[in-house]
Scaffold this motif. Structure first.
Motif, PDB file in Angstrom:
ATOM      1  N   UNK A   1      -1.088  -8.852  10.839  1.00 41.70           N
ATOM      2  CA  UNK A   1      -1.004 -10.282  10.546  1.00 41.70           C
ATOM      3  C   UNK A   1      -2.110 -10.681   9.573  1.00 41.70           C
ATOM      4  N   UNK A   2      -1.872 -11.770   8.849  1.00 37.90           N
ATOM      5  CA  UNK A   2      -2.869 -12.292   7.917  1.00 37.90           C
ATOM      6  C   UNK A   2      -3.089 -13.781   8.200  1.00 37.90           C
ATOM      7  N   UNK A   3      -4.173 -14.303   7.658  1.00 41.97           N
ATOM      8  CA  UNK A   3      -4.564 -15.701   7.917  1.00 41.97           C
ATOM      9  C   UNK A   3      -4.459 -16.564   6.653  1.00 41.97           C
ATOM     10  N   UNK A   4      -3.658 -16.117   5.689  1.00 40.84           N
ATOM     11  CA  UNK A   4      -3.563 -16.856   4.430  1.00 40.84           C
ATOM     12  C   UNK A   4      -2.962 -18.250   4.644  1.00 40.84           C
ATOM     13  N   UNK A   5      -1.928 -18.353   5.463  1.00 43.12           N
ATOM     14  CA  UNK A   5      -1.280 -19.656   5.654  1.00 43.12           C
ATOM     15  C   UNK A   5      -2.213 -20.638   6.352  1.00 43.12           C
ATOM     16  N   UNK A   6      -3.057 -20.139   7.268  1.00 44.01           N
ATOM     17  CA  UNK A   6      -4.003 -21.033   7.950  1.00 44.01           C
ATOM     18  C   UNK A   6      -5.025 -21.588   6.978  1.00 44.01           C
ATOM     19  N   UNK A   7      -5.511 -20.739   6.050  1.00 45.12           N
ATOM     20  CA  UNK A   7      -6.475 -21.211   5.056  1.00 45.12           C
ATOM     21  C   UNK A   7      -5.803 -22.128   4.042  1.00 45.12           C
TER      22      UNK A   7
END
Length: 941
Positions: A335-341
């Motif tokens: 998983x990545x956190x790009x959408x949260x940032x």
């Protein structure tokens, strides 16, 4: 090779006969349609004349000459520009369209900029929206090309601004870039490893790498001028945590920039050749064999996530939703956190009581692992993963046997296997990634295994599902697609599930139940049913659920709970927070609550915490039941002043807001009939304590009295009169004009107030500095004749008092007086007051001599003082002499006024001056007594 979606071209680095060339393949799709026509051209040559109508159907190969062999390439995903890495420099080619005719344009490139980077041989590069990333074996440098205005000497300006300092942080090594530092210390058996370094933002200038720009555009006038901003520098040391054979197996790989776009910014131009999307956030990923790093480099430079791989990675590819990594034998997904940032870049206020998003710092998860043999390369396109494999027959055990020369860079220490004549075992796989909706549903189903244990694992898993859907919704190409509606439904469902978790679990972030429930679009009734659906009826209501209920009831939602749901809410707060019951009952959502049940709960609360709010709420419930005796008993327990403080603590006892409109409560309507003074004092207290706005209070009183927008009830006038005591500045002037307008409207239209005013003019004069004592000449004017029944004396006195006070701006008042005629003493007094306040005493004297000469002497005695003293003999005396020459109805009054005027003038002027102001045609006998008075005054002196 590299593909650019912007421009739809393919660029390759090709080697033939020991010569390396750079080519771009344009309009290549016509080859798949069966057309084999090919055009070869060179960058920089004019191509407009050589193209014809047939050129639309042929592929073009664009040759890009370079002075040094190209090592690596990168295409900008935003605008399609091309960056080429060579030894000690980067060359940028700008994508452009050459218009051949209105219906046909040709894609071309122009070499626009060269970045000279000393002592750096780039292993990988990345370009996106003006950001440039470069990696060597163990170094990462990210730069931003910032457009600047053209100066007098652009070359010197750029060179001065972008040369980096020569020293590394806390190190005394000069004149060398980090990528070349190790060479001077190398021996046959040792490699000197520098300590790891991370420099963010402005600090990254200290990396010691110097960058110089060289513009190569042919048209220098239109050329854009840039300067370099350092964004990030990071240096690693060789990974010694596992057995490796050479330094080459510890170097960086998979450099990538990932843009995310503004939601809803997807538009296409007329040629439909490119999509115009507004860049929102930018991320950069790079990886060591066992660790991957994801940075955000847009608005803020920050390390988002670190990825620990279970075994040595070969390559990785980043998408807005996942990180795909290949090892020698498996395809792994994280998983990545790009959408949260990106969500926080799009909405900086997302972490509020209205909206929420899982944190960027959330731990990353490994979603799946698929086994393959001999994975070599990976790339990603839309919902496909393309992987390249090669079955290797070499002895794995022998290949992995440790070598004594662990860190040697010498090529002699590694035996290279010569390739066989016919390479075999290559395979290409296209793996369809699971759809977002399906994966989301699987994650939600899996989260239910944690539901009963009420652990953070359930919240974590649902947060992953939420971010998965959020990232899909941020894709610009999703706009107006069939999938969007299903994704929005899943997004709301994920918000509801997260709201359930934070409301039911004992977690420190319990307050997040409120924004997630709001984002779910569920009503309060639906959420109450979700809680009641649990089998454990004797459940303990957690802080998150109470927090949600409390805020929802305070925010005056446009929802009315049923009698049963309202009773359920009372029961919940009686068990959890009994001191909040009075405030809960004041919510418009609780309109259908049973008042007798509410009284029972309130009596229990009063035994524990007796307060003003409890008393007032009991009175409101008694009134709702029709029990006026109990109502009176509760209201008589405190004075009106204390009751007003109670309304400050809970304004919703008097007014509620529904669908954006202020609605008076049943208690307020009853106070209007029985205790108007308490009502006005309470609303005034609300205003003074910022519980209600002025315009809101105005609308409230109009609705309370059932008046339309054009009429003003007396209760609102009472409020204004009480309010002027505590107001200042523009608000005060606005209030005074409102009051004057209302007084004038009543006087001119002969309208009586709908209720008896709470304060008389005398009350206002005694209590408010803005209402002044009425001038004696005004009182004298009003006493000259009987008061007309058509004039309400209190409104007239209040208007006169305001104009006699110190606060009214007479110039702004004048337009409001137009409806008030001067044909009566009342109207005349108001107009004369206004002209006098404006300094126009001569005009006032004319008005009085014309319409009320009886009052002229009284007026003069009060107003003609100090700087206006001379008007006695320059204005009043000549006018009276002139008017007495023509005997008429007011002759005796004018003569009497003339005598009074002569007496005053005789005491003020010298005898000679007095003689000069006397009329030449006057009767001597009339003026002799006054001449004698003046001369005797002189003798006495």
């Amino acid at each position: 090779m590299a593909y650019s979606e912007a421009g739809d071209y393919l660029v390759t680095i090709e080697e033939k006969n020991k010569a390396t060339s750079l080519r771009a393949y344009v309009n290549w799709r016509c080859m798949s349609a069966g057309n084999s026509r090919v055009c070869v051209r060179m960058v920089g040559h004019k191509v407009e004349e050589s193209y014809s109508a047939l050129s639309k159907e042929q592929m073009s190969i664009v040759e890009m000459p370079l002075s040094d062999p190209p090592l690596c390439i990168s295409c900008c995903p935003v605008n399609g520009d091309l960056l080429v890495g060579c030894k000690n420099k980067l060359v940028m080619f700008c994508l452009k369209y050459l218009v051949i005719n209105p219906d046909f344009s040709v894609l071309d490139f122009e070499r626009s900029l060269i970045l000279h980077i000393d002592n750096v041989i780039p292993a990988e590069i990345a370009l996106c929206a003006g950001y440039v990333a470069i990696t060597t074996e163990l170094d990462v440098l990210i730069l931003k090309l910032k457009s600047v205005k053209k100066g007098a000497d652009d070359t010197e300006l750029c060179a001065h601004e972008i040369n980096a300092p020569e020293k590394l942080v806390n190190e005394g090594i000069k004149d060398e870039a980090p990528s070349a530092l190790s060479s001077q210390f190398e021996s046959d058996d040792f490699v000197i490893c520098q300590k790891p370094t991370e420099l963010l933002g402005e600090e990254s200038k200290l990396c010691g790498i110097s960058v110089t720009l060289e513009s190569t555009r042919l048209n220098t006038e239109d050329a854009e001028h840039f300067q370099v901003c350092y964004i990030l520098y990071r240096r690693f040391t060789p990974d010694l945590s596992s057995f490796v054979f050479s330094v080459e197996e510890t170097k960086l790989h998979s450099l990538q920039m990932l843009p995310m776009y503004q939601t809803g910014s997807f538009t296409t131009d007329n040629r439909k050749t490119a999509a115009k999307k507004e860049l929102l956030s930018l991320f950069c990923f790079f990886s060591l064999p066992h660790v991957g790093y994801l940075y955000t480099i847009g608005n803020l430079v920050e390390l988002l996530s670190t990825y620990q791989y279970s075994e040595k990675s070969e390559q990785a590819v980043l998408t807005p939703q996942f990180l795909h990594v290949i090892t020698s034998n498996s395809l792994q997904c994280f998983t990545v956190r790009c959408s949260a940032a990106a969500a926080r870049d799009e909405d900086p206020y997302i972490d509020t009581t209205v909206k929420a998003c899982p944190p960027v710092s959330l731990d990353v998860c490994a979603l799946r692992m698929q086994l393959f043999i001999g994975l070599k390369a990976i790339c990603h396109f839309k919902n496909h993963i393309i992987i390249l494999t090669k079955a290797d027959t070499e002895d794995i055990t022998e290949r992995r046997r440790p070598s004594r020369r662990l860190l040697s860079r010498k090529t002699g220490s590694v035996t290279l296997k010569a390739p066989s004549e016919s390479e075999s075992g290559w395979n290409l796989y296209i793996v369809n990634t699971i759809s977002t909706i399906q994966l989301y549903k699987e994650m939600v189903d899996y989260s239910r295994t944690y539901e009963n244990s009420r652990t953070e694992s359930c919240i974590h898993l649902l947060s992953e599902a939420h971010l998965l859907v959020r990232a899909a919704l941020m894709d610009p190409s999703l706009i107006e697609s069939e999938e969007e509606e299903e994704l929005l439904a899943s997004f709301k469902e994920s918000c509801a599930l997260l709201g359930d978790c934070f409301s039911r679990f004992d977690t420190k972030d319990y307050h997040l139940s409120l924004p997630y429930y709001k984002m779910s679009d569920l009503s309060m009734t639906e959420i109450l049913k979700r809680v009641d659906s649990e089998e454990d009826r004797a459940q303990k209501y957690e802080k998150g659920f109470i927090f949600y209920l409390n805020h929802s009831l305070y925010e005056e939602l446009n929802e009315e709970l049923s009698k049963e749901s309202a009773a359920k809410v009372l029961q919940i707060f009686h068990l959890a927070e009994p001191n909040q019951l009075p405030h809960v009952l004041c919510s418009p959502c609780m309109k259908n609550v049973c008042p007798s049940t509410a009284m029972e709960y309130l009596q229990k609360v009063e035994r524990i915490v007796p307060t003003l709010v409890v008393t007032l709420t009991k009175a409101a419930m008694a009134l709702k039941m029709g029990d006026l005796e109990t109502y009176k008993h509760e209201m008589d327990r405190y004075t009106e002043t204390k009751l007003a403080y109670g309304f400050i603590a809970e304004p919703r006892l008097l007014r509620q807001q529904r669908r954006g409109q202020v609605i008076p409560t049943e208690l307020a309507l009853y106070l209007k009939e029985t205790q108007r003074g308490l009502l006005v004092a309470s609303v005034l207290a609300l205003y003074e304590n910022s519980k209600i706005e002025l315009e809101e209070a105005n609308a409230y009183f109009k609705m309370l009295c059932g008046k339309n927008d054009d009429s003003v009830p007396q209760l609102l006038v009472d409020f204004w009169e009480a309010l002027v005591v505590c107001c200042q500045g523009e608000v005060l002037q606005d209030l005074l004009l409102k009051l004057i307008s209302q007084y004038v409207w009543r006087l001119s239209g002969m309208q009586y107030p709908d209720t008896v005013p709470l304060k008389t003019a005398e009350d206002l004069i005694n209590s408010c500095d803005h209402y002044g004592l009425i001038f004696p000449w005004v009182i004298f004017m009003m006493s000259l004749g009987p008061q007309s029944d058509e004039v309400y004396p209190e409104d007239l006195s209040k208007l006169q008092s305001l104009l006699c006070g110190p606060s009214v701006n007479a110039t702004s008042v004048l337009p409001f007086l137009e409806p008030l005629l001067e044909d009566s003493n009342a109207g005349l007094s108001i107009h004369v007051l206004c002209t006098t306040r404006m300094g126009e005493c001569e005009k006032s004297i004319d008005k009085l001599l014309e319409r009320c000469p009886e009052a002229v002497i009284s007026y003069a005695q009060h107003e003609l003082k100090d700087e206006n003293r001379a008007l006695w003999w320059t204005k009043l005396l000549p006018d009276l002499c002139k008017r007495t020459r023509c005997p008429g109805e007011d002759y005796s009054i004018l003569v009497s006024a003339l005598k009074e005027t002569l007496s005053v003038v005789a005491t003020e002027l010298e005898l000679k001056d007095f003689l000069n102001v006397l009329p030449e045609d006057g009767t001597a006998a009339f003026f002799v007594p006054h001449l004698l008075q003046c001369s005797q005054r002189k003798l006495v002196t």
